[in-house]
Design a protein around this motif. Structure first.
Motif, PDB file in Angstrom:
ATOM      1  N   GLY A  52       0.813  -1.210   0.000  1.00  0.00           N
ATOM      2  CA  GLY A  52       0.000   0.000   0.000  1.00  0.00           C
ATOM      3  C   GLY A  52       0.841   1.252   0.000  1.00  0.00           C
ATOM      4  N   GLU A  53       2.040   1.136  -0.545  1.00  0.00           N
ATOM      5  CA  GLU A  53       2.981   2.261  -0.533  1.00  0.00           C
ATOM      6  C   GLU A  53       2.411   3.505  -1.225  1.00  0.00           C
ATOM      7  OE1 GLU A  53       7.796   2.811  -0.885  1.00  0.00           O
ATOM      8  OE2 GLU A  53       6.867   0.904  -1.428  1.00  0.00           O
ATOM      9  N   GLU A  54       1.456   3.317  -2.123  1.00  0.00           N
ATOM     10  CA  GLU A  54       0.851   4.462  -2.800  1.00  0.00           C
ATOM     11  C   GLU A  54       0.049   5.343  -1.837  1.00  0.00           C
ATOM     12  OE1 GLU A  54      -1.921   0.982  -2.936  1.00  0.00           O
ATOM     13  OE2 GLU A  54       0.197   1.240  -3.446  1.00  0.00           O
ATOM     14  N   ALA A  55      -0.320   4.812  -0.681  1.00  0.00           N
ATOM     15  CA  ALA A  55      -1.051   5.601   0.324  1.00  0.00           C
ATOM     16  C   ALA A  55      -0.110   6.369   1.260  1.00  0.00           C
ATOM     17  CB  ALA A  55      -1.971   4.699   1.150  1.00  0.00           C
ATOM     18  N   VAL A  56       1.191   6.043   1.221  1.00  0.00           N
ATOM     19  CA  VAL A  56       2.153   6.726   2.092  1.00  0.00           C
ATOM     20  C   VAL A  56       2.419   8.125   1.546  1.00  0.00           C
ATOM     21  CG1 VAL A  56       4.495   6.705   3.047  1.00  0.00           C
ATOM     22  CG2 VAL A  56       3.241   4.547   2.771  1.00  0.00           C
ATOM     23  N   ARG A  57       2.345   9.101   2.424  1.00  0.00           N
ATOM     24  CA  ARG A  57       2.686  10.481   2.082  1.00  0.00           C
ATOM     25  C   ARG A  57       3.924  10.840   2.883  1.00  0.00           C
ATOM     26  NH1 ARG A  57      -0.180   8.916  -0.973  1.00  0.00           N
ATOM     27  NH2 ARG A  57      -2.174   9.679  -1.708  1.00  0.00           N
ATOM     28  N   TRP A  58       4.805  11.627   2.276  1.00  0.00           N
ATOM     29  CA  TRP A  58       6.067  11.987   2.909  1.00  0.00           C
ATOM     30  C   TRP A  58       6.118  13.480   3.152  1.00  0.00           C
ATOM     31  CZ3 TRP A  58       8.955   8.229   4.821  1.00  0.00           C
ATOM     32  CH2 TRP A  58       8.834   6.959   4.272  1.00  0.00           C
ATOM     33  N   TYR A  59       6.582  13.830   4.326  1.00  0.00           N
ATOM     34  CA  TYR A  59       6.827  15.225   4.672  1.00  0.00           C
ATOM     35  C   TYR A  59       8.319  15.361   4.936  1.00  0.00           C
ATOM     36  CZ  TYR A  59       7.196  19.480   7.357  1.00  0.00           C
ATOM     37  OH  TYR A  59       7.592  20.713   7.814  1.00  0.00           O
ATOM     38  N   ARG A  66      12.838  12.558   6.244  1.00  0.00           N
ATOM     39  CA  ARG A  66      11.442  12.683   5.837  1.00  0.00           C
ATOM     40  C   ARG A  66      10.598  11.836   6.786  1.00  0.00           C
ATOM     41  NH1 ARG A  66      10.621   9.037   0.416  1.00  0.00           N
ATOM     42  NH2 ARG A  66      11.427   7.104   1.287  1.00  0.00           N
ATOM     43  N   ARG A  67       9.366  12.248   6.969  1.00  0.00           N
ATOM     44  CA  ARG A  67       8.448  11.566   7.878  1.00  0.00           C
ATOM     45  C   ARG A  67       7.276  11.038   7.069  1.00  0.00           C
ATOM     46  NH1 ARG A  67       9.029  13.211  13.360  1.00  0.00           N
ATOM     47  NH2 ARG A  67      10.911  14.463  13.591  1.00  0.00           N
ATOM     48  N   GLY A  68       6.975   9.761   7.234  1.00  0.00           N
ATOM     49  CA  GLY A  68       5.906   9.136   6.478  1.00  0.00           C
ATOM     50  C   GLY A  68       4.646   8.992   7.310  1.00  0.00           C
ATOM     51  N   PHE A  69       3.512   9.216   6.649  1.00  0.00           N
ATOM     52  CA  PHE A  69       2.218   9.035   7.296  1.00  0.00           C
ATOM     53  C   PHE A  69       1.233   8.505   6.267  1.00  0.00           C
ATOM     54  CE2 PHE A  69       2.392  13.296   5.647  1.00  0.00           C
ATOM     55  CZ  PHE A  69       1.137  13.526   5.110  1.00  0.00           C
ATOM     56  N   CYS A  70       0.129   7.937   6.720  1.00  0.00           N
ATOM     57  CA  CYS A  70      -0.889   7.428   5.812  1.00  0.00           C
ATOM     58  C   CYS A  70      -1.705   8.601   5.273  1.00  0.00           C
ATOM     59  CB  CYS A  70      -1.803   6.431   6.510  1.00  0.00           C
ATOM     60  SG  CYS A  70      -3.161   5.865   5.445  1.00  0.00           S
ATOM     61  N   GLY A  71      -1.792   8.711   3.960  1.00  0.00           N
ATOM     62  CA  GLY A  71      -2.552   9.779   3.331  1.00  0.00           C
ATOM     63  C   GLY A  71      -4.049   9.608   3.474  1.00  0.00           C
ATOM     64  N   THR A  72      -4.508   8.433   3.892  1.00  0.00           N
ATOM     65  CA  THR A  72      -5.935   8.184   4.066  1.00  0.00           C
ATOM     66  C   THR A  72      -6.383   8.482   5.490  1.00  0.00           C
ATOM     67  OG1 THR A  72      -5.837   6.459   2.372  1.00  0.00           O
ATOM     68  CG2 THR A  72      -7.763   6.457   3.820  1.00  0.00           C
ATOM     69  N   CYS A  73      -5.726   7.871   6.485  1.00  0.00           N
ATOM     70  CA  CYS A  73      -6.173   8.035   7.880  1.00  0.00           C
ATOM     71  C   CYS A  73      -5.272   8.940   8.713  1.00  0.00           C
ATOM     72  CB  CYS A  73      -6.316   6.688   8.563  1.00  0.00           C
ATOM     73  SG  CYS A  73      -4.760   5.786   8.798  1.00  0.00           S
TER      74      CYS A  73
END
Length: 126
Positions: A52-59, A66-73
């Motif tokens: 599900g790497e496509e749901a990971v968003r990076w800041y 960089r910090r990764g979080f779920c773009g959905t939840c």
């Protein structure tokens, strides 16, 4: 093997091998990202599989991280030093027992004033 997921399940992880001891980070950035302090452990990138790497968003919080979080939840997922071969995984992602425990507290010089650390573990200012 250890498995985990974000709150909604859009991002799932698998970690091969035993988990190292995590640390608790009290820096301002971790506190702002998680809402309190962050607890994570470092694993070699080669041991981590992300579905599900496509749901990971990076800041990109700095030039080096960089910090990764779920773009959905919005779940906190990763703390990723860009020029290293490991990734820190947020402890909240793991499903089931991790068979590990906190090893230390870091960046306690930046911790919030609303709580005390009283578990007897080492406390590093940075």
């Amino acid at each position: 093997m250890h498995r985990g997921s974000c709150l909604c399940g859009a991002v799932r992880i698998t970690v091969e091998g035993d988990l190292p001891p995590p640390n608790a980070c009290h820096c301002v950035a971790c506190r702002k990202q998680t809402g309190h302090f962050g607890a994570s452990l470092d694993v070699p990138r080669s041991a981590l599989t992300i579905e599900g790497e496509e749901a990971v968003r990076w800041y990109r919080s700095s030039e080096k991280v960089r910090r990764g979080f779920c773009g959905t939840c919005g779940s906190t997922l990763f703390w990723d030093p860009i020029h290293r071969d490991w990734t820190a995984i947020a402890m909240g992602l793991f499903d089931g027992p991790t068979r590990t425990s906190l090893s230390m507290h870091i960046f306690v010089s930046e911790k919030g004033d609303y709580y005390q650390i009283g578990d007897g573990l080492p406390q590093n200012a940075q």
